[in-house]
Design a protein around this motif. Structure first.
Motif, PDB file in Angstrom:
ATOM      1  N   VAL A  45       0.821  -1.213   0.000  1.00  0.00           N
ATOM      2  CA  VAL A  45       0.000   0.000   0.000  1.00  0.00           C
ATOM      3  C   VAL A  45       0.857   1.267   0.000  1.00  0.00           C
ATOM      4  CG1 VAL A  45      -1.742   1.335   1.258  1.00  0.00           C
ATOM      5  CG2 VAL A  45      -2.033  -1.135   0.951  1.00  0.00           C
ATOM      6  N   PRO A  46       1.809   1.437   0.924  1.00  0.00           N
ATOM      7  CA  PRO A  46       2.624   2.666   0.863  1.00  0.00           C
ATOM      8  C   PRO A  46       3.475   2.738  -0.404  1.00  0.00           C
ATOM      9  CG  PRO A  46       3.467   1.181   2.553  1.00  0.00           C
ATOM     10  CD  PRO A  46       2.153   0.627   2.111  1.00  0.00           C
ATOM     11  N   LEU A  47       3.924   1.576  -0.889  1.00  0.00           N
ATOM     12  CA  LEU A  47       4.743   1.558  -2.101  1.00  0.00           C
ATOM     13  C   LEU A  47       3.921   1.964  -3.320  1.00  0.00           C
ATOM     14  CD1 LEU A  47       7.283   0.852  -3.732  1.00  0.00           C
ATOM     15  CD2 LEU A  47       6.529  -1.537  -3.699  1.00  0.00           C
ATOM     16  N   LEU A  48       2.756   1.371  -3.494  1.00  0.00           N
ATOM     17  CA  LEU A  48       1.934   1.674  -4.666  1.00  0.00           C
ATOM     18  C   LEU A  48       1.357   3.078  -4.601  1.00  0.00           C
ATOM     19  CD1 LEU A  48       0.145  -1.757  -5.142  1.00  0.00           C
ATOM     20  CD2 LEU A  48       1.822  -0.702  -6.674  1.00  0.00           C
ATOM     21  N   ARG A  49       1.032   3.528  -3.419  1.00  0.00           N
ATOM     22  CA  ARG A  49       0.536   4.905  -3.294  1.00  0.00           C
ATOM     23  C   ARG A  49       1.571   5.886  -3.839  1.00  0.00           C
ATOM     24  NH1 ARG A  49      -0.496   6.672   2.675  1.00  0.00           N
ATOM     25  NH2 ARG A  49       1.767   6.468   2.641  1.00  0.00           N
ATOM     26  N   LEU A  50       2.833   5.645  -3.524  1.00  0.00           N
ATOM     27  CA  LEU A  50       3.891   6.507  -4.037  1.00  0.00           C
ATOM     28  C   LEU A  50       4.125   6.267  -5.532  1.00  0.00           C
ATOM     29  CD1 LEU A  50       6.237   8.484  -3.750  1.00  0.00           C
ATOM     30  CD2 LEU A  50       7.656   6.572  -2.940  1.00  0.00           C
ATOM     31  N   ALA A  51       4.236   5.004  -5.933  1.00  0.00           N
ATOM     32  CA  ALA A  51       4.540   4.685  -7.328  1.00  0.00           C
ATOM     33  C   ALA A  51       3.501   5.265  -8.276  1.00  0.00           C
ATOM     34  CB  ALA A  51       4.633   3.171  -7.507  1.00  0.00           C
ATOM     35  N   LEU A  52       2.236   5.234  -7.897  1.00  0.00           N
ATOM     36  CA  LEU A  52       1.166   5.712  -8.770  1.00  0.00           C
ATOM     37  C   LEU A  52       1.169   7.234  -8.919  1.00  0.00           C
ATOM     38  CD1 LEU A  52      -1.644   3.292  -7.591  1.00  0.00           C
ATOM     39  CD2 LEU A  52      -0.597   3.343  -9.867  1.00  0.00           C
ATOM     40  N   SER A  53       1.974   7.915  -8.118  1.00  0.00           N
ATOM     41  CA  SER A  53       2.100   9.373  -8.246  1.00  0.00           C
ATOM     42  C   SER A  53       3.329   9.775  -9.047  1.00  0.00           C
ATOM     43  CB  SER A  53       2.169  10.012  -6.858  1.00  0.00           C
ATOM     44  OG  SER A  53       3.403   9.705  -6.205  1.00  0.00           O
ATOM     45  N   LEU A  54       4.113   8.775  -9.487  1.00  0.00           N
ATOM     46  CA  LEU A  54       5.371   9.059 -10.175  1.00  0.00           C
ATOM     47  C   LEU A  54       5.232   8.851 -11.685  1.00  0.00           C
ATOM     48  CD1 LEU A  54       7.858   7.263  -7.736  1.00  0.00           C
ATOM     49  CD2 LEU A  54       7.349   9.714  -7.869  1.00  0.00           C
ATOM     50  N   PRO A  55       6.062   9.535 -12.491  1.00  0.00           N
ATOM     51  CA  PRO A  55       5.972   9.432 -13.955  1.00  0.00           C
ATOM     52  C   PRO A  55       6.731   8.234 -14.501  1.00  0.00           C
ATOM     53  CG  PRO A  55       7.639  11.035 -13.374  1.00  0.00           C
ATOM     54  CD  PRO A  55       7.032  10.569 -12.059  1.00  0.00           C
ATOM     55  N   VAL A  56       6.401   7.029 -14.011  1.00  0.00           N
ATOM     56  CA  VAL A  56       7.059   5.819 -14.488  1.00  0.00           C
ATOM     57  C   VAL A  56       6.243   5.202 -15.622  1.00  0.00           C
ATOM     58  CG1 VAL A  56       8.162   5.377 -12.275  1.00  0.00           C
ATOM     59  CG2 VAL A  56       5.910   4.391 -12.746  1.00  0.00           C
ATOM     60  N   GLY A  57       6.877   4.311 -16.383  1.00  0.00           N
ATOM     61  CA  GLY A  57       6.228   3.772 -17.568  1.00  0.00           C
ATOM     62  C   GLY A  57       5.292   2.617 -17.295  1.00  0.00           C
ATOM     63  N   TYR A  58       5.545   1.852 -16.224  1.00  0.00           N
ATOM     64  CA  TYR A  58       4.738   0.653 -15.951  1.00  0.00           C
ATOM     65  C   TYR A  58       4.723   0.407 -14.455  1.00  0.00           C
ATOM     66  CZ  TYR A  58       3.547  -4.322 -15.570  1.00  0.00           C
ATOM     67  OH  TYR A  58       2.968  -5.509 -15.225  1.00  0.00           O
ATOM     68  N   ILE A  59       3.549   0.045 -13.932  1.00  0.00           N
ATOM     69  CA  ILE A  59       3.398  -0.342 -12.527  1.00  0.00           C
ATOM     70  C   ILE A  59       2.537  -1.593 -12.490  1.00  0.00           C
ATOM     71  CG2 ILE A  59       2.671   0.333 -10.208  1.00  0.00           C
ATOM     72  CD1 ILE A  59       2.743   3.264 -11.231  1.00  0.00           C
ATOM     73  N   GLY A  60       3.092  -2.682 -11.996  1.00  0.00           N
ATOM     74  CA  GLY A  60       2.339  -3.930 -11.871  1.00  0.00           C
ATOM     75  C   GLY A  60       2.474  -4.492 -10.473  1.00  0.00           C
ATOM     76  N   ALA A  61       1.447  -5.210 -10.017  1.00  0.00           N
ATOM     77  CA  ALA A  61       1.472  -5.782  -8.673  1.00  0.00           C
ATOM     78  C   ALA A  61       0.935  -7.210  -8.709  1.00  0.00           C
ATOM     79  CB  ALA A  61       0.651  -4.936  -7.701  1.00  0.00           C
ATOM     80  N   MET A  62       1.648  -8.103  -8.047  1.00  0.00           N
ATOM     81  CA  MET A  62       1.282  -9.514  -8.019  1.00  0.00           C
ATOM     82  C   MET A  62       0.225  -9.774  -6.956  1.00  0.00           C
ATOM     83  SD  MET A  62       3.865 -12.777  -7.564  1.00  0.00           S
ATOM     84  CE  MET A  62       4.315 -12.828  -9.309  1.00  0.00           C
ATOM     85  N   GLY A  63      -0.588 -10.789  -7.204  1.00  0.00           N
ATOM     86  CA  GLY A  63      -1.584 -11.195  -6.224  1.00  0.00           C
ATOM     87  C   GLY A  63      -2.810 -11.767  -6.899  1.00  0.00           C
ATOM     88  N   SER A  64      -3.614 -12.465  -6.128  1.00  0.00           N
ATOM     89  CA  SER A  64      -4.868 -13.012  -6.646  1.00  0.00           C
ATOM     90  C   SER A  64      -5.855 -11.876  -6.907  1.00  0.00           C
ATOM     91  CB  SER A  64      -5.458 -13.986  -5.636  1.00  0.00           C
ATOM     92  OG  SER A  64      -5.851 -13.278  -4.457  1.00  0.00           O
ATOM     93  N   ARG A  65      -6.961 -12.205  -7.547  1.00  0.00           N
ATOM     94  CA  ARG A  65      -7.978 -11.172  -7.778  1.00  0.00           C
ATOM     95  C   ARG A  65      -8.570 -10.691  -6.452  1.00  0.00           C
ATOM     96  NH1 ARG A  65      -8.413 -10.681 -13.044  1.00  0.00           N
ATOM     97  NH2 ARG A  65      -8.035 -12.501 -14.384  1.00  0.00           N
ATOM     98  N   ARG A  66      -8.666 -11.582  -5.493  1.00  0.00           N
ATOM     99  CA  ARG A  66      -9.153 -11.168  -4.170  1.00  0.00           C
ATOM    100  C   ARG A  66      -8.161 -10.204  -3.523  1.00  0.00           C
ATOM    101  NH1 ARG A  66     -10.852 -15.314   0.776  1.00  0.00           N
ATOM    102  NH2 ARG A  66     -11.352 -13.692   2.312  1.00  0.00           N
ATOM    103  N   THR A  67      -6.860 -10.538  -3.626  1.00  0.00           N
ATOM    104  CA  THR A  67      -5.833  -9.633  -3.099  1.00  0.00           C
ATOM    105  C   THR A  67      -5.886  -8.292  -3.813  1.00  0.00           C
ATOM    106  OG1 THR A  67      -4.378 -11.475  -2.514  1.00  0.00           O
ATOM    107  CG2 THR A  67      -3.340  -9.311  -2.806  1.00  0.00           C
ATOM    108  N   HIS A  68      -6.099  -8.338  -5.110  1.00  0.00           N
ATOM    109  CA  HIS A  68      -6.175  -7.105  -5.899  1.00  0.00           C
ATOM    110  C   HIS A  68      -7.344  -6.233  -5.436  1.00  0.00           C
ATOM    111  CE1 HIS A  68      -6.405  -4.362  -9.272  1.00  0.00           C
ATOM    112  NE2 HIS A  68      -7.618  -4.793  -9.558  1.00  0.00           N
TER     113      HIS A  68
END
Length: 389
Positions: free
Chosen positions: A280-303
């Protein structure tokens, strides 16, 4: 000229005129690749090389001649089938074409601007007309990794637009190439050949989570040319021995590492921890940055649970739309190695603007992106091709 950027920038800052000889075409086993350059200033000082020593003397003399005469650039060919080339030492079995032009830094400030970008380590492509109308021969234009033209023009807005597209694709691939532009359509005034010299540090792949999938992904990322970092908060797992294909392994809380590291539009962020206290803290930051790709592993329930937590943290729907989760394309992957292929395939498709569908199930051109689409999604690595402008 990028091989001698620091020297040329110093000459430009000293307002010192020089002749620039650039390898613009190579056939067979010529010693050095296209884009390699040798420069000679008005005092006779030389920097760089065009042949590893074979024809340096002849090219040096040609540079001195161009400096004396000024004006029109001069084109010369050296090869083992040419008596003159053989006489000056190019006996390796190949041929090379050299374009020599005079550069006056006070009259051509765009040269210094491009060189400054290179010396500062920024991704930049420098386009130079190497075949075409005499008035355009030697004209330059430089393009940053985000598509901004920082200096120069090739004399026509429509031509500049096409060249920017090609420059972005080559920056993504990190390679220098010569591109032919046809004389029909999009306002191109006539056939041109443009040498695009690229300075592009390797793109970064940031892999968070020191798990088996990360080991396979770091190997796949290295194969694709990424500079790979594996980061995990647990020092016992974040070791170089476990990730021999990573360029660096960092034991630190993921979001804290991301806060202090350098990213850009070519960076791929892969979150494999599937643990909310890290994600959560990692993705919150990553989604605010100008990077080309953001992916996260996990089941659909985890997602689904991850999305709920991110919304509670104030992450907007627009930001969440950037998240590729569950990570990877549906390839039926099971093993870590297969999963790595699935993830890297999604990265290529996402950054290249591809659909991810089998080509056998699609119609139309294999590379259909318009210039607008390329700027939106980022360029896809090019193959060898001729472009009609």
């Amino acid at each position: 000229m990028l091989n001698i950027a620091e020297t040329l920038l110093r000459w430009c800052r000293d307002a010192r005129p020089f002749a620039l000889a650039t390898v613009v075409d190579v056939r067979g086993s010529a010693p050095l690749p296209i884009g390699t350059a040798l420069a000679v200033d008005t005092d006779g000082n030389a920097a760089g090389s065009v042949s590893g020593g074979c024809v340096e003397g002849a090219v040096y003399d040609l540079c001195r001649q161009v400096l004396r005469e000024g004006g029109t650039p001069h084109r010369a060919r050296f090869g083992d089938s040419d008596d003159e080339a053989f006489a000056v030492g190019l006996t390796c079995g190949g041929e090379l074409d050299v374009l020599v032009r005079a550069v006056d830094p006070t009259a051509q400030p765009q040269i210094a601007s491009a060189l400054d970008e290179v010396v500062r380590g920024l991704p930049v492509a420098v386009a130079q007309v190497v075949d075409g109308p005499v008035g355009l021969l030697g004209a330059t234009l430089s393009v940053l990794g985000d598509g901004r033209v920082v200096s120069g023009t090739l004399g026509d807005g429509s031509v500049d637009t096409v060249v920017v597209d090609e420059a972005l694709a080559l920056l993504r691939a990190g390679r220098t190439a010569r591109v032919a532009l046809g004389g029909t359509g999009r306002g191109c005034p006539g056939p041109l050949s443009v040498l695009l010299q690229v300075h592009a540090p390797r793109p970064r792949m940031l892999v968070f989570g020191a798990v088996d999938f990360a080991a396979a992904l770091s190997r796949a990322g290295a194969f694709l040319g990424y500079r790979v970092t594996v980061c995990d908060a647990r020092p016992v797992f974040a070791t170089a021995a476990r990730f021999p294909y990573a360029d660096e392994v960092v034991a630190e809380w993921p979001h804290r590492y991301l806060e202090r590291t350098e990213v850009d539009a070519r960076t791929a962020v892969c979150v494999l921890t599937h643990d909310a206290k890290f994600d959560v803290p990692l993705l919150r930051l990553a989604l605010s940055l100008p990077v080309g790709y953001i992916g996260a592993m996990g089941s659909r329930r985890t997602h689904d649970e991850r999305l709920r937590l991110l919304r509670d943290e104030g992450v907007s729907e627009e930001q969440l739309a950037r998240l590729c989760s569950p990570i990877g394309l549906d390839l039926g992957a099971r093993t870590p190695e297969e999963t790595a292929v699935s993830i890297t395939a999604e990265i290529i498709a996402h950054i290249g603007g591809g659909s991810g569908l089998p080509l056998s199930r699609s119609t139309g051109p294999i590379h259909p992106l318009s210039s607008v689409d390329r700027r939106r999604h980022g360029p896809r690595p090019p193959g060898t091709r001729t472009t009609t402008s």
